[in-house]
Design a protein around this motif. Structure first.
Motif, PDB file in Angstrom:
ATOM      1  N   VAL A  20      68.531  79.291 -81.940  1.00 18.68           N
ATOM      2  CA  VAL A  20      68.913  78.011 -82.540  1.00 18.68           C
ATOM      3  C   VAL A  20      70.306  77.593 -82.056  1.00 18.68           C
ATOM      4  O   VAL A  20      70.523  76.436 -81.669  1.00 18.68           O
ATOM      5  N   SER A  21      71.230  78.527 -82.054  1.00 20.76           N
ATOM      6  CA  SER A  21      72.597  78.210 -81.602  1.00 20.76           C
ATOM      7  C   SER A  21      72.620  77.737 -80.163  1.00 20.76           C
ATOM      8  O   SER A  21      73.390  76.831 -79.803  1.00 20.76           O
ATOM      9  N   ALA A  22      71.768  78.332 -79.324  1.00 14.85           N
ATOM     10  CA  ALA A  22      71.707  77.917 -77.917  1.00 14.85           C
ATOM     11  C   ALA A  22      71.236  76.475 -77.792  1.00 14.85           C
ATOM     12  O   ALA A  22      71.729  75.715 -76.949  1.00 14.85           O
ATOM     13  N   SER A  23      70.272  76.079 -78.632  1.00 10.81           N
ATOM     14  CA  SER A  23      69.797  74.690 -78.593  1.00 10.81           C
ATOM     15  C   SER A  23      70.878  73.720 -79.049  1.00 10.81           C
ATOM     16  O   SER A  23      71.035  72.629 -78.488  1.00 10.81           O
ATOM     17  N   VAL A  24      71.624  74.107 -80.080  1.00 13.08           N
ATOM     18  CA  VAL A  24      72.729  73.251 -80.544  1.00 13.08           C
ATOM     19  C   VAL A  24      73.776  73.102 -79.443  1.00 13.08           C
ATOM     20  O   VAL A  24      74.286  72.002 -79.190  1.00 13.08           O
ATOM     21  N   ALA A  25      74.052  74.198 -78.747  1.00 13.48           N
ATOM     22  CA  ALA A  25      75.021  74.142 -77.648  1.00 13.48           C
ATOM     23  C   ALA A  25      74.525  73.237 -76.518  1.00 13.48           C
ATOM     24  O   ALA A  25      75.319  72.494 -75.919  1.00 13.48           O
ATOM     25  N   ARG A  26      73.226  73.282 -76.232  1.00 16.59           N
ATOM     26  CA  ARG A  26      72.670  72.400 -75.195  1.00 16.59           C
ATOM     27  C   ARG A  26      72.793  70.940 -75.605  1.00 16.59           C
ATOM     28  O   ARG A  26      73.117  70.066 -74.779  1.00 16.59           O
TER      29      ARG A  26
END
Length: 340
Positions: A193-199
């Motif tokens: 989830v954090s990776a998607s927010v960062a993207r």
């Protein structure tokens, strides 16, 4: 200002066994899942007189294969489904599943003694004794002999009332327990989830609307309780959520483990009026039987709103939840609040 839409799926979203799980195949699979969600939202937007969201500003953090693979590996190694309430992950799963199941059955009228009169009349009297003690405020346990019978009766009751197969109910309960109690598994899902927010941030989005479905509503709530600096979160939407079950609520992030005091994640800055959290449920959705959530998380606070849905194809369908015009309108309005 640009707002992204983050769609957080639930359990049982893994790719079929034996199919290509390469990077390209996974990307295609996730794109199909995203289109399914957006199809429901587009229908709801039309009914609400709103424009459909920009598909290029939509992110779906996909952890379906990861969750399924980790659970399978754990069970192949001889581990059992986890218990909550601080017990070891490899311990017997009865307490976790039983607590959630009994919560849900009681919510729609299950009375153990009445049910046992039909199936195990010799135990109905013992069940009545426990119920009377609890009604008078005493702490009374079902006991090792009676509890399996009560749980089995509750499972049948839930299946009969909701139409959900018993196997699906029990598998869902086990998967929720795995996510909530296995710290490594939970952290791995949160990293996705954090990776998607960062993207989304890297793509230039300053704001975020988060939608969580089923187990994904637990994931979304956790993510916002430990949110790292990033786009402003303007609205949380949960659909078909188990967050209201007492044993689930006590184990969500945002408070001491075992303490059921949980509220609206403080990171949310409302984009439309004062609404921070919209929860939608179908009364026949076995995952969301403990409803509404407002009195449990934010009693009397108009920053949280519950919407009752009537899903035509399946009580737990995310497409049906998103096609509700009241739900779609809240999502679209939050996405467009700072447009221009």
């Amino acid at each position: 200002m640009s707002t992204a839409l983050l769609l957080i799926h639930g359990r049982s979203q893994q790719m079929p066994a034996g199919t290509d799980h390469g990077e390209s195949a996974v990307a295609d699979y996730v794109a199909r899942k995203k289109r399914e969600w957006l199809a429901g939202l587009a229908k709801g937007a039309v009914l609400a007189g709103r424009p459909a969201p920009d598909p290029d500003a939509v992110y779906l953090p996909y952890y379906g294969n990861l969750l399924a693979d980790r659970i399978a590996a754990h069970e192949r190694a001889g581990g059992r489904a986890p218990q909550l309430e601080g017990l070891d992950v490899a311990a017997q799963s009865a307490a976790t599943s039983d607590d959630i199941l009994l919560d849900g059955a009681a919510e729609i009228g299950f009375v153990a003694s009445r049910r046992l009169e039909q199936t195990d009349p010799e135990l109905a009297g013992a069940a009545r004794d426990v119920e009377k003690a609890r009604a008078s405020g005493e702490e009374a346990s079902w006991g090792d002999l009676l509890k399996p019978k009560v749980v089995r009766a509750a499972l049948r009751f839930l299946s009969d009332k909701t139409g959900a197969p018993e196997a699906i109910i029990t598998r869902f309960l086990a998967d929720v327990a795995y996510y909530l109690e296995d710290d490594a598994m939970r952290d791995a899902v949160q990293e996705v989830v954090s990776a998607s927010v960062a993207r989304a941030a890297a793509d230039g989005h300053s704001d975020l609307v988060v939608v969580g479905h089923s187990l994904g509503s637990c994931v979304a709530y956790d993510a916002l309780q430990r949110y790292s600096p990033g786009p402003r979160v303007r609205l949380l939407v949960t659909a078909g959520s188990p967050d209201g079950y007492a044993v689930v609520k006590r184990n969500l992030w945002g408070g001491p483990e075992g303490d059921g005091n949980r509220g609206i994640p403080g990171v949310i800055e409302p984009a439309h009026d004062s609404l921070k959290w919209l929860n939608t449920y179908d009364e026949h959705d076995v995952v969301a039987l403990v409803h509404p959530l407002g009195p449990l998380f934010a009693p009397g606070d108009d920053a949280m709103r519950d919407e009752r849905a009537q899903n035509p194809s399946d009580p737990h369908s995310i497409q049906d939840y998103l096609s509700d015009p009241d739900v779609a309108a809240a999502v679209i309005d939050a996405l467009r609040a700072d447009a221009g």
